[in-house]
Design an enzyme around this catalytic site. Structure first.
Site, PDB file in Angstrom:
ATOM      1  CB  CYS A  47      13.069  18.636 -20.992  1.00 40.03           C
ATOM      2  SG  CYS A  47      12.745  17.174 -19.966  1.00 40.03           S
TER       3      CYS A  47
ATOM      4  CG  HIS B 276      -5.866  16.883 -21.901  1.00 38.73           C
ATOM      5  ND1 HIS B 276      -5.088  16.543 -22.994  1.00 38.73           N
ATOM      6  CD2 HIS B 276      -7.029  17.393 -22.415  1.00 38.73           C
ATOM      7  CE1 HIS B 276      -5.737  16.829 -24.102  1.00 38.73           C
ATOM      8  NE2 HIS B 276      -6.917  17.356 -23.782  1.00 38.73           N
TER       9      HIS B 276
ATOM     10  CB  CYS C  86      10.119  21.888  31.342  1.00 40.67           C
ATOM     11  SG  CYS C  86      11.231  23.279  31.656  1.00 40.67           S
TER      12      CYS C  86
ATOM     13  CB  CYS D 235     -10.794  11.072  -8.416  1.00 40.49           C
ATOM     14  SG  CYS D 235     -10.652  12.500  -9.505  1.00 40.49           S
TER      15      CYS D 235
ATOM     16  CG  HIS E  60       7.745  25.794  32.708  1.00 39.26           C
ATOM     17  ND1 HIS E  60       8.295  24.577  33.073  1.00 39.26           N
ATOM     18  CD2 HIS E  60       6.464  25.533  32.298  1.00 39.26           C
ATOM     19  CE1 HIS E  60       7.379  23.627  32.912  1.00 39.26           C
ATOM     20  NE2 HIS E  60       6.265  24.184  32.436  1.00 39.26           N
TER      21      HIS E  60
ATOM     22  CB  CYS F 212      -6.899  13.649 -10.237  1.00 32.88           C
ATOM     23  SG  CYS F 212      -8.119  14.954 -10.545  1.00 32.88           S
TER      24      CYS F 212
ATOM     25  CB  CYS G 103      10.141  14.749 -21.079  1.00 30.73           C
ATOM     26  SG  CYS G 103       9.309  16.317 -20.778  1.00 30.73           S
TER      27      CYS G 103
ATOM     28  CG  HIS H 286      -0.078  18.168 -21.623  1.00 27.70           C
ATOM     29  ND1 HIS H 286      -0.172  18.457 -22.968  1.00 27.70           N
ATOM     30  CD2 HIS H 286      -0.981  17.170 -21.378  1.00 27.70           C
ATOM     31  CE1 HIS H 286      -1.077  17.666 -23.519  1.00 27.70           C
ATOM     32  NE2 HIS H 286      -1.589  16.880 -22.571  1.00 27.70           N
TER      33      HIS H 286
END
Length: 522
Positions: A49, A82, A184, A6, A476, A95, A46, A76
């Site tokens: 939350c 970031h 078919c 990266c 078909h 990333c 978190c 965020h």
């Protein structure tokens, strides 16, 4: 992870970055000692939350923990710019610019060293097996190490130096199927299934463990079929055993009469589902609680909201589905007037300039509120009496592979006919406007039809199209399949020919197969 690396990690590699990364691994990922495990349990919640679960990630630039599943870490990253975060369970680096977990040689080396240190610390306090059990039970990190070939495997590689290269022009996986007499309908579905990426990976890695007594397992036959397709042989394959097993397990499809490809698809998925076993070794009889490969790939959740017209109380049910059947203009079912620029059309790059109906139009009709009328009153739990209501369908959970069935064959007491209305469908499809969460956001006045570069959860790519030529009585089936990113081929029984993207998009379309662009481990 991307093997190429990266380009965005260089912004993190400044000053004392190695020591900072080691501290994060020691304290918040591997947590070898009891003290660091306690610290992780207390600290790793978190910051938005307060949840402990939902795949917590830590920002690599600042002290910030947030949910990956609820997109809090994404918010965020977007607001603070970031762009790198670390998965606190598995230690992978994500990333947000690449929108993927990335590989960096230096970071990988640090991760391995700190992981081994944690194992050694745990090994001093108890057996390695009890350590692994404790890791899984506590959720503080799991003992996954890089795969390395054994001595036996190295010996086999030395004695078999020939390698098969997969190039952009490679035809591995392309193989015609002999028509065994109006088969078919079966051949076109087999071509679509054998080019379903996750299904291919499952069967080619020999993951199926059969416990059926007789040689009547359809999953075993599909496994053999995948081996035949990807063996490199160019001659058409004769699927006589597959046809015999289909006749055995789906007797309504037995015989040499022409059958419906959609009906065969559902029957095949049903038999494969019943012959698979879930992770716990139990028979996969309940589609609501099954972990077999068929349900992992094809099963979604359809939410039905029935709203009382008097008290506006809502009754919600969620049902599993393998495909979505869509009504077309020209059928006896009333089709609403097209309104250019409605939900999803612009998002999926579709337009009404030519007057053609689009796949998005059909999905809009499928998910619009429907008034049930006075003849279909339901008993409202709020009113405690029968009331008129409206019903609306939305997608609660999207499958990895979304199959759309365009209802071209109309059967009623008065007529039987084929609907040839042209429906425009895109190479890439965004299902966000048709999600239950989008409906709730619209009701709260929060939904905006904008493209979010960080949200790719609901985006799909077309990989197979089944077409029907002819009439209801005589027709078909053929299939367009995507071999590589922009390489398409037409499969007409035993004949495989190169096709252009224009050929695919200009075709009539009967069954459309879309694959999710981004997959996440649950």
């Amino acid at each position: 992870m991307s093997p190429a690396g990266c380009p965005h990690v260089n912004s993190f590699k400044v000053d004392n970055w190695k020591q900072n990364l080691r501290v994060i691994y020691q304290c918040f990922v591997w947590s070898g000692s009891a003290e660091t495990r306690k610290r992780k349990a207390k600290s790793c919640i978190c910051h938005m939350c307060g949840a402990h679960l939902n795949r917590l990630h830590s920002c690599l630039y600042c002290v910030f923990f947030a949910c990956f599943a609820k997109k809090h870490i994404h918010e965020h990253a977007k607001s603070k710019r970031h762009n790198l975060a670390i998965d606190l369970l598995y230690g992978g680096i994500y990333c947000f610019m690449c929108q993927d977990y990335i590989y960096d040689k230096d970071m990988e080396q640090i991760a391995k060293e700190e992981q081994r240190k944690a194992w050694k610390i745990q090994g001093k306090t108890g057996s390695m097996r009890s350590f692994e059990c404790a890791l899984c039970a506590s959720g503080i990190g799991e003992k996954y190490s890089t795969w390395e070939p054994t001595k036996r495997e190295l010996e086999l590689l030395r004695h078999n130096p020939k390698r098969r290269r997969i190039t952009s022009n490679c035809t591995i996986g392309l193989r015609g199927l002999i028509n065994l007499g109006n088969t078919c309908f079966m051949n076109c579905i087999v071509q679509a299934l054998t080019h379903t990426p996750l299904l291919r990976d499952f069967f080619l890695s020999d993951r199926h463990k059969c416990e059926m007594q007789s040689n009547s397992c359809l999953v075993c036959e599909m496994s053999q079929l995948f081996q035949e397709f990807y063996s490199g042989h160019r001659s058409p394959h004769i699927p006589f055993r597959l046809l015999h097993l289909v006749w055995t397990h789906a007797r309504h499809l037995a015989g040499y009469e022409q059958q419906d490809a959609h009906e065969f698809l559902i029957a095949a998925l049903d038999v494969l589902h019943r012959h698979c076993k879930d992770d716990n070794g139990k028979k996969a009889n309940n589609p609501n609680h099954c972990n077999c490969i068929i349900d992992q790939i094809f099963t979604g959740g359809l939410q039905s909201d029935v709203t009382c017209q008097v008290c506006h109380g809502v009754s919600t049910t969620i049902d599993p589905f393998w495909d979505i059947s869509l009504d077309l203009p020209g059928s006896s079912t009333p089709f609403w007037p097209l309104s250019p620029g409605g939900d999803g059309s612009a998002l999926n790059g579709e337009s009404h300039t030519t007057g053609a109906t689009t796949l998005t139009d059909c999905l809009r009709r499928f998910t619009r509120p429907e008034h049930l009328g006075s003849s279909a009153k339901i008993k409202c739990s709020g009113c405690h009496s029968y009331q008129e209501s409206t019903k609306q369908l939305t997608m609660k959970k999207l499958p990895i592979v979304a199959c759309f069935h365009l209802k071209r064959f109309e059967h009623s007491a008065k007529l039987r006919r084929k609907i040839t209305t042209y429906v425009s469908f895109p190479l890439e499809l965004d299902m966000t406007p048709f999600m239950a969460s989008s409906k709730e956001s619209r009701m709260n006045g929060q939904y905006q039809q904008t493209v979010d570069p960080f949200n790719n959860d609901n985006k799909y790519s077309l990989f197979a199209v089944v077409n029907h030529q002819g009439t209801l009585e005589s027709g078909h089936y053929t299939t367009f399949i995507r071999q590589h990113k922009d390489q398409w081929f037409k499969c007409d029984d035993a004949i495989i020919t190169k096709a252009s993207i224009k050929d695919v998009l200009d075709s009539e379309g009967y069954l459309l197969f879309y694959h999710k662009q981004f997959l996440e481990y649950e």
